[in-house]
Design an enzyme around this catalytic site. Structure first.
Site, PDB file in Angstrom:
ATOM      1  N   ARG A  29      13.195 -11.409   3.070  1.00 32.86           N
ATOM      2  CA  ARG A  29      13.817 -10.084   3.164  1.00 32.86           C
ATOM      3  C   ARG A  29      14.830 -10.081   4.306  1.00 32.86           C
ATOM      4  NH1 ARG A  29       9.787  -5.035   3.886  1.00 32.86           N
ATOM      5  NH2 ARG A  29       9.569  -5.841   5.982  1.00 32.86           N
TER       6      ARG A  29
ATOM      7  N   ARG B 134       0.603 -10.456  12.561  1.00 31.38           N
ATOM      8  CA  ARG B 134       0.208  -9.147  12.018  1.00 31.38           C
ATOM      9  C   ARG B 134      -0.964  -9.295  11.059  1.00 31.38           C
ATOM     10  NH1 ARG B 134       5.553  -7.889  10.924  1.00 31.38           N
ATOM     11  NH2 ARG B 134       5.329  -7.372   8.738  1.00 31.38           N
TER      12      ARG B 134
ATOM     13  N   LYS C 203       0.836  -1.212   0.000  1.00 29.18           N
ATOM     14  CA  LYS C 203       0.000   0.000   0.000  1.00 29.18           C
ATOM     15  C   LYS C 203       0.871   1.263   0.000  1.00 29.18           C
ATOM     16  CE  LYS C 203      -2.254   1.028   3.816  1.00 29.18           C
ATOM     17  NZ  LYS C 203      -1.925   2.267   4.510  1.00 29.18           N
TER      18      LYS C 203
ATOM     19  N   ARG D 135      -9.519   2.953  10.471  1.00 35.62           N
ATOM     20  CA  ARG D 135      -9.079   1.620  10.897  1.00 35.62           C
ATOM     21  C   ARG D 135     -10.180   0.854  11.628  1.00 35.62           C
ATOM     22  NH1 ARG D 135      -3.508   1.404  10.356  1.00 35.62           N
ATOM     23  NH2 ARG D 135      -2.511   3.448  10.222  1.00 35.62           N
TER      24      ARG D 135
ATOM     25  N   ARG E  54      14.807  -9.458  10.146  1.00 34.85           N
ATOM     26  CA  ARG E  54      14.243  -8.728  11.280  1.00 34.85           C
ATOM     27  C   ARG E  54      13.220  -9.606  11.996  1.00 34.85           C
ATOM     28  NH1 ARG E  54      11.876  -3.188   9.577  1.00 34.85           N
ATOM     29  NH2 ARG E  54      10.391  -4.666   8.753  1.00 34.85           N
TER      30      ARG E  54
END
Ligand code: ZN
Length: 211
Positions: free
Chosen positions: A127, A167, A13, A88, A156
């Site tokens: 990543r 998430r 996004k 949200r 990470r």
């Protein structure tokens, strides 16, 4: 033309918002930016927001919506806006709907950038970032060396599969009722397939808006 953007974590996004805004010739409006600018300007709502923040409290929806409504009434946003991260929750959707109606406007569409969860986990888990300079890399092994400074590339914590799935679950739980609220109130909710080249995804979103 007021468009509300949603995006699954990892669906791009943040990449799409400025591209869409440029293609449509309208600005992107994000809560954080408007809040900071209201505080800088010392507007009554900005000062009220600051008083909450100074006490370490969350700024209430009513104050945030007041700031967003003020921004929507300004000439720079007259042609329309992309609202990024402004809505949200269902109460925020209701509040925004009321605020824009008072300005004689309406939310034209809700765009939701979506990717299959497994694909997001695969992408983010692939990543790594340099421990020293934080440069991100994809398709490189954790433990190999940064091209720039030889620092170790690490994955990470946020990009570990369990953290990503968590998430995604939080996003789904929070967002699904908001999208349903918009559908129930007759607003077009378009789920955009965000897999593919960046330009193709932008084109898909523009195609949906034009239809
Ligand atoms: Zn580095």
């Amino acid at each position: 033309m007021i468009i509300v953007l949603f995006g699954k974590p990892g669906a791009g996004k943040g990449t799409q918002a400025p591209l869409l805004a440029a293609a449509l010739g309208v600005p992107t409006l994000a809560t954080g930016d408007e809040l900071r600018s209201a505080i800088r300007a010392g507007s009554p709502l900005g000062l009220e927001a600051k008083s909450y923040m100074d006490r370490g409290d969350l700024v209430p929806d009513a104050v945030i919506l007041g700031i967003i409504k003020q921004a929507l009434s300004e000439p720079r946003n007259a042609a329309g806006v992309l609202l990024d991260g402004v809505v949200r929750t269902v109460p925020q959707a209701e509040g925004l709907s009321k605020a824009v109606a008072e300005l004689g406007k309406e939310v034209a569409a809700v765009l939701c950038f979506d990717i299959d969860d497994d694909e997001i986990v695969r992408r983010l888990a692939g990543r790594v970032v340099c421990e020293k300079c934080q440069t991100p890399y994809t398709g490189r092994e954790a433990g190999s060396a940064c091209d720039k400074d030889g620092g170790t590339l690490v994955r990470r914590k946020d990009d570990e599969p369990d953290a990503i799935r968590n998430r995604l679950a939080v996003y789904e739980k929070q967002t699904a009722p908001v999208l349903q609220w918009y559908r129930d109130h007759g607003t077009k909710v378009a789920v955009i397939d965000a897999v593919g080249h960046v330009q193709d995804v932008t084109a898909r979103a523009l195609g949906v808006l034009a239809s």
